[in-house]
Design a protein around this motif. Structure first.
Motif, PDB file in Angstrom:
ATOM      1  N   LEU A 101       0.539  -1.326  -0.434  1.00 33.27           N
ATOM      2  CA  LEU A 101       0.213  -0.055  -0.009  1.00 33.27           C
ATOM      3  C   LEU A 101       0.729   1.715   0.013  1.00 33.27           C
ATOM      4  N   LEU A 102       0.491   2.500  -0.355  1.00 30.79           N
ATOM      5  CA  LEU A 102       1.031   3.553  -0.291  1.00 30.79           C
ATOM      6  C   LEU A 102       0.690   4.050   1.055  1.00 30.79           C
ATOM      7  N   ASP A 103       0.197   3.662   1.883  1.00 31.58           N
ATOM      8  CA  ASP A 103       0.292   3.948   3.539  1.00 31.58           C
ATOM      9  C   ASP A 103      -0.664   4.080   3.545  1.00 31.58           C
ATOM     10  N   ILE A 104      -1.251   4.048   5.763  1.00 32.63           N
ATOM     11  CA  ILE A 104      -2.396   3.206   6.471  1.00 32.63           C
ATOM     12  C   ILE A 104      -2.427   4.323   7.495  1.00 32.63           C
ATOM     13  N   THR A 105      -3.472   4.703   7.465  1.00 35.70           N
ATOM     14  CA  THR A 105      -3.890   6.005   8.668  1.00 35.70           C
ATOM     15  C   THR A 105      -4.807   5.453   9.326  1.00 35.70           C
ATOM     16  N   LEU A 106      -5.071   5.731  11.196  1.00 39.74           N
ATOM     17  CA  LEU A 106      -6.285   5.010  11.661  1.00 39.74           C
ATOM     18  C   LEU A 106      -6.724   6.123  11.938  1.00 39.74           C
ATOM     19  N   LEU A 107      -8.188   6.377  11.589  1.00 38.49           N
ATOM     20  CA  LEU A 107      -8.857   7.785  12.405  1.00 38.49           C
ATOM     21  C   LEU A 107      -9.480   7.246  13.508  1.00 38.49           C
ATOM     22  N   GLN A 108      -9.601   7.996  14.711  1.00 34.59           N
ATOM     23  CA  GLN A 108      -9.748   8.148  15.503  1.00 34.59           C
ATOM     24  C   GLN A 108     -11.335   9.622  15.627  1.00 34.59           C
ATOM     25  N   ARG A 109     -12.431   8.503  16.559  1.00 34.34           N
ATOM     26  CA  ARG A 109     -13.452  10.234  16.635  1.00 34.34           C
ATOM     27  C   ARG A 109     -12.799  10.739  18.585  1.00 34.34           C
ATOM     28  N   THR A 110     -13.205  11.997  18.555  1.00 35.79           N
ATOM     29  CA  THR A 110     -13.243  12.795  19.325  1.00 35.79           C
ATOM     30  C   THR A 110     -14.808  12.867  19.690  1.00 35.79           C
ATOM     31  N   PRO A 111     -14.659  14.330  20.362  1.00 38.32           N
ATOM     32  CA  PRO A 111     -15.745  14.939  20.923  1.00 38.32           C
ATOM     33  C   PRO A 111     -16.416  15.345  19.816  1.00 38.32           C
ATOM     34  N   ASP A 112     -16.183  15.958  19.294  1.00 36.31           N
ATOM     35  CA  ASP A 112     -16.460  17.327  18.284  1.00 36.31           C
ATOM     36  C   ASP A 112     -15.940  17.101  16.672  1.00 36.31           C
ATOM     37  N   ASN A 113     -15.270  15.528  16.481  1.00 37.04           N
ATOM     38  CA  ASN A 113     -14.059  15.236  15.320  1.00 37.04           C
ATOM     39  C   ASN A 113     -13.620  13.829  15.356  1.00 37.04           C
ATOM     40  N   ILE A 114     -13.297  13.768  13.897  1.00 43.37           N
ATOM     41  CA  ILE A 114     -12.458  13.024  13.385  1.00 43.37           C
ATOM     42  C   ILE A 114     -11.493  13.101  13.028  1.00 43.37           C
ATOM     43  N   ILE A 115     -10.344  12.377  13.428  1.00 47.36           N
ATOM     44  CA  ILE A 115      -8.921  13.339  13.428  1.00 47.36           C
ATOM     45  C   ILE A 115      -8.005  11.574  12.364  1.00 47.36           C
ATOM     46  N   LEU A 116      -7.379  12.469  12.132  1.00 43.93           N
ATOM     47  CA  LEU A 116      -5.996  11.198  11.878  1.00 43.93           C
ATOM     48  C   LEU A 116      -5.284  11.002  12.849  1.00 43.93           C
ATOM     49  N   ASP A 182     -15.553  -2.453  11.591  1.00 40.12           N
ATOM     50  CA  ASP A 182     -17.397  -2.685  11.959  1.00 40.12           C
ATOM     51  C   ASP A 182     -17.264  -3.013  12.980  1.00 40.12           C
ATOM     52  N   GLY A 183     -17.162  -2.336  14.071  1.00 40.13           N
ATOM     53  CA  GLY A 183     -17.179  -2.143  15.495  1.00 40.13           C
ATOM     54  C   GLY A 183     -16.315  -2.595  16.493  1.00 40.13           C
ATOM     55  N   THR A 184     -15.266  -3.876  16.465  1.00 42.70           N
ATOM     56  CA  THR A 184     -14.544  -4.297  16.661  1.00 42.70           C
ATOM     57  C   THR A 184     -13.512  -3.791  17.287  1.00 42.70           C
ATOM     58  N   THR A 185     -12.824  -2.945  16.594  1.00 45.40           N
ATOM     59  CA  THR A 185     -11.995  -1.555  16.619  1.00 45.40           C
ATOM     60  C   THR A 185     -12.541  -0.516  17.306  1.00 45.40           C
ATOM     61  N   ASP A 186     -11.999   0.498  17.875  1.00 43.00           N
ATOM     62  CA  ASP A 186     -11.791   2.398  18.344  1.00 43.00           C
ATOM     63  C   ASP A 186     -11.327   2.922  17.185  1.00 43.00           C
ATOM     64  N   TYR A 187     -11.338   2.361  15.989  1.00 38.43           N
ATOM     65  CA  TYR A 187     -11.111   3.449  15.186  1.00 38.43           C
ATOM     66  C   TYR A 187     -11.183   3.121  13.701  1.00 38.43           C
ATOM     67  N   ILE A 188     -11.280   3.899  12.763  1.00 44.50           N
ATOM     68  CA  ILE A 188     -11.316   3.644  11.088  1.00 44.50           C
ATOM     69  C   ILE A 188     -10.035   2.704  10.539  1.00 44.50           C
ATOM     70  N   ILE A 189     -10.239   2.230   9.810  1.00 46.21           N
ATOM     71  CA  ILE A 189      -8.968   1.739   9.299  1.00 46.21           C
ATOM     72  C   ILE A 189      -8.986   2.890   7.942  1.00 46.21           C
ATOM     73  N   ASP A 190      -7.626   3.175   6.892  1.00 46.47           N
ATOM     74  CA  ASP A 190      -7.766   3.900   6.241  1.00 46.47           C
ATOM     75  C   ASP A 190      -6.424   3.857   5.318  1.00 46.47           C
ATOM     76  N   PRO A 191      -6.612   2.034   4.719  1.00 47.39           N
ATOM     77  CA  PRO A 191      -5.377   2.377   3.566  1.00 47.39           C
ATOM     78  C   PRO A 191      -5.537   2.572   2.527  1.00 47.39           C
ATOM     79  N   TYR A 192      -4.822   3.352   1.439  1.00 45.21           N
ATOM     80  CA  TYR A 192      -4.735   3.733   0.489  1.00 45.21           C
ATOM     81  C   TYR A 192      -3.658   3.664  -0.869  1.00 45.21           C
TER      82      TYR A 192
END
Length: 582
Positions: A101-116, A182-192
């Motif tokens: 892959l080019l890179d993998i990023t994990l997205l985390q949810r905060t109270p008012d945003n979603i950050i990389l 899929d709810g089993t992690t606390d982050y979104i997996i973002d491969p690109y």
């Protein structure tokens, strides 16, 4: 017919042929231009189909890449700890290399945003996504429902992917991202992956840009092909400013989706809008970049909305505009070549028509001149015959006196009476002819009397005030008119019994006009066509007659601004009446 009349007729026919050929030329030119436009439409349709197939294929290929990104996300999920704080950027870099892959990023949810939150690319870490519309909505739905329902992008189980777009961390790069949760992690997996890889290779070989380039190379008359976004084209490029202060383009909202737009015209925006709204072709015939061109705006409907082409609000568009710029010179060259061929044919036909017209006129004039010479010869013969009759009568005068003297000496009164009665009738007839007063008419009548005797025709002539008339009519024309009418009457009555062979000719001066009437028996008056009887060549007689007699009469009468008509005053009799003003 005079030389001026013939010249006028030739000029008139030439003008008619010229006008006809000019109309034919321009009609043919318009027809050829229409055919060439239809040919251009056919080419445009083929290009439209090819581009749409190529674009659809690219979309399918992108969807396949999306499925691979989902598979890579699942693989990454098994390799990583489900808790974000237990995952390191080094692990992501190592996993990136294994999954190609080019890179993998994990997205985390905060109270008012979603950050990389974490990434194999340090430039990604810490970026906020709340302003990424509609990406932020997709991230929110994944965290909330583990699925995306927005009408944009590619949606699979627990997965969503957008189209290739410019990167907000490096505005010079174009990437495609996938997002899995899929709810089993606390982050979104973002491969690109990067566009510079497989997608670029696909587009270079089979993509729309490749197809446009190939089409331009193979069609010298096509100068430019463009795929236009009708929603963003009037607005110009859509951009935003990233957190780093860099200007970020939005590839999916580009006004020119593929191709170029170097051949610009001030009416482009209006024509794109018109083609989009009316869903029909729009033509522009103009000068662009010192060339005469035709620009065609073609609306192309998209059956399945895609994420790679969206409007200014980020919603997928249902139609794009394909523009073709054709060099009219190549079209004009074809047109000129065909028009030259047509021009040659028109010129040949015109010359042949003029030649046939000239030969027809020459033949007709020759025929008419022959008739005039014959009439002149007849006129001279008739006058000579009249003088010969007078000389013969004078020469025989002494013999007649001697006969009268002999009968008187022998006291043969009865024979003397019969002899003088015959002599008086002959002298009276000659005196009546002489008393007509016009030598030409007198000679004609004397000739027709001689002609009528062997034909058993009862021919009578009655002329009054002719000797007092300033005719103003040529003697030759006068004898031609009366001669043809009398001959026509003689021809008619010869088919009847001797007792019905009656022809009468009268002439007199009326107030303001000279009148001649030829009166004869006629049983087929209803068969005569008053409109055609004076036409050259028309005849109700046998094939031996050329049908020119009455036509000559009509032409002479018209020459003197007179009239000729047919009248039936009594049963079985017909009259031709000529009136010539004086």
């Amino acid at each position: 017919m005079s030389r001026k009349v013939w010249l006028l007729a030739v000029i008139l026919m030439t003008v008619i042929l010229g006008v006809n050929n000019t109309i034919y030329y321009f009609t043919t030119k318009n027809s050829l231009e229409s055919n060439l436009r239809q040919e251009l439409e056919s080419i445009a349709k083929q290009i439209e189909i090819s581009i749409e197939l190529s674009r659809s294929g690219a979309e399918v290929y992108q969807e396949q890449i999306g499925r691979e990104l989902r598979a890579a996300s699942i693989a990454a999920q098994f390799a990583l700890n489900p808790q974000l704080d237990k995952v390191t950027n080094g692990q992501l870099a190592e996993l990136r290399e294994k999954l190609d892959l080019l890179d993998i990023t994990l997205l985390q949810r905060t109270p008012d945003n979603i950050i990389l939150a974490k990434s194999s690319d340090p430039g990604q870490i810490g970026l906020q996504t709340k302003t990424w519309d509609p990406w932020y909505d997709a991230f929110t739905q994944l965290f909330d429902e583990s699925r995306v329902t927005i009408d944009w992008g590619q949606t699979l189980d627990h997965f969503w992917s957008g189209p290739f777009e410019f990167s907000s961390s490096d505005t010079s790069k174009v990437n495609k991202w996938g997002y899995y949760y899929d709810g089993t992690t606390d982050y979104i997996i973002d491969p690109y992956i990067s566009y510079d890889g497989r997608q670029q290779q696909y587009d270079e070989k089979t993509g729309v840009s490749h197809l446009i380039s190939r089409t331009l190379n193979e069609n010298s008359s096509i100068l430019e092909i463009s795929v236009i976004n009708p929603h963003t084209f009037p607005l110009g490029p859509t951009t935003t400013v990233t957190e780093k202060g860099e200007v970020l383009k939005h590839m999916t909202q580009e006004p020119i989706i593929s191709g170029s737009n170097e051949y610009k015209h001030e009416s482009d925006k209006d024509n794109v809008r018109l083609a989009h709204i009316k869903d029909e072709y729009v033509w522009l015939d103009t000068e662009l970049k010192d060339k005469h061109v035709i620009k065609l705006y073609i609306p192309v409907s998209i059956d399945n909305k895609v994420a790679s082409m969206v409007d200014e609000n980020g919603d997928p568009i249902d139609r794009y505009i394909l523009t073709l710029v054709a060099d009219y010179k190549s079209i004009q060259d074809k047109l000129d070549k065909q028009l030259v061929h047509i021009g040659i044919i028109v010129a040949i036909v015109t010359l042949l028509s003029l030649l046939v017209l000239y030969l027809t006129f020459a033949s007709h004039r020759k025929s008419e001149d022959k008739l005039v010479r014959k009439a002149q010869e007849t006129y001279v013969d008739e006058v000579n015959g009249l003088f010969q009759s007078i000389r013969a009568q004078r020469h025989d005068f002494m013999n007649h006196v001697q006969m009268i003297h002999s009968f008187a000496q022998m006291n043969r009164i009865d024979e003397l009476m019969r002899y003088t009665e015959e002599l008086t009738g002959e002298i009276r007839q000659m005196n009546d002819i002489i008393n007509i007063g016009n030598p030409a008419i007198a000679a004609l009548i004397r000739s027709k009397i001689s002609q009528a005797e062997p034909l058993k025709i009862q021919f009578k002539a009655d002329f009054t005030d002719i000797n007092k008339l300033e005719l103003g009519v040529k003697s030759l024309d006068l004898t031609r008119m009366l001669g043809n009418l009398i001959d026509n009457a003689f021809d008619e009555v010869q088919s009847y019994a001797e007792e019905r062979r009656c022809v009468t000719v009268k002439g007199c001066q009326q107030e303001g006009y000279l009148e001649f009437v030829v009166h004869n028996i006629c049983d087929n008056r209803e068969q005569l066509d008053d409109h055609r009887i004076f036409d050259p060549g028309y005849s109700t007689k046998n094939e031996a007659h050329n049908g020119l007699g009455l036509a000559i009469v009509k032409s002479i009468v018209d020459q003197y601004k007179g009239t000729v008509k047919i009248v039936q005053n009594e049963e079985d009799w017909i009259s031709f009446i000529i009136r010539i003003p004086h």
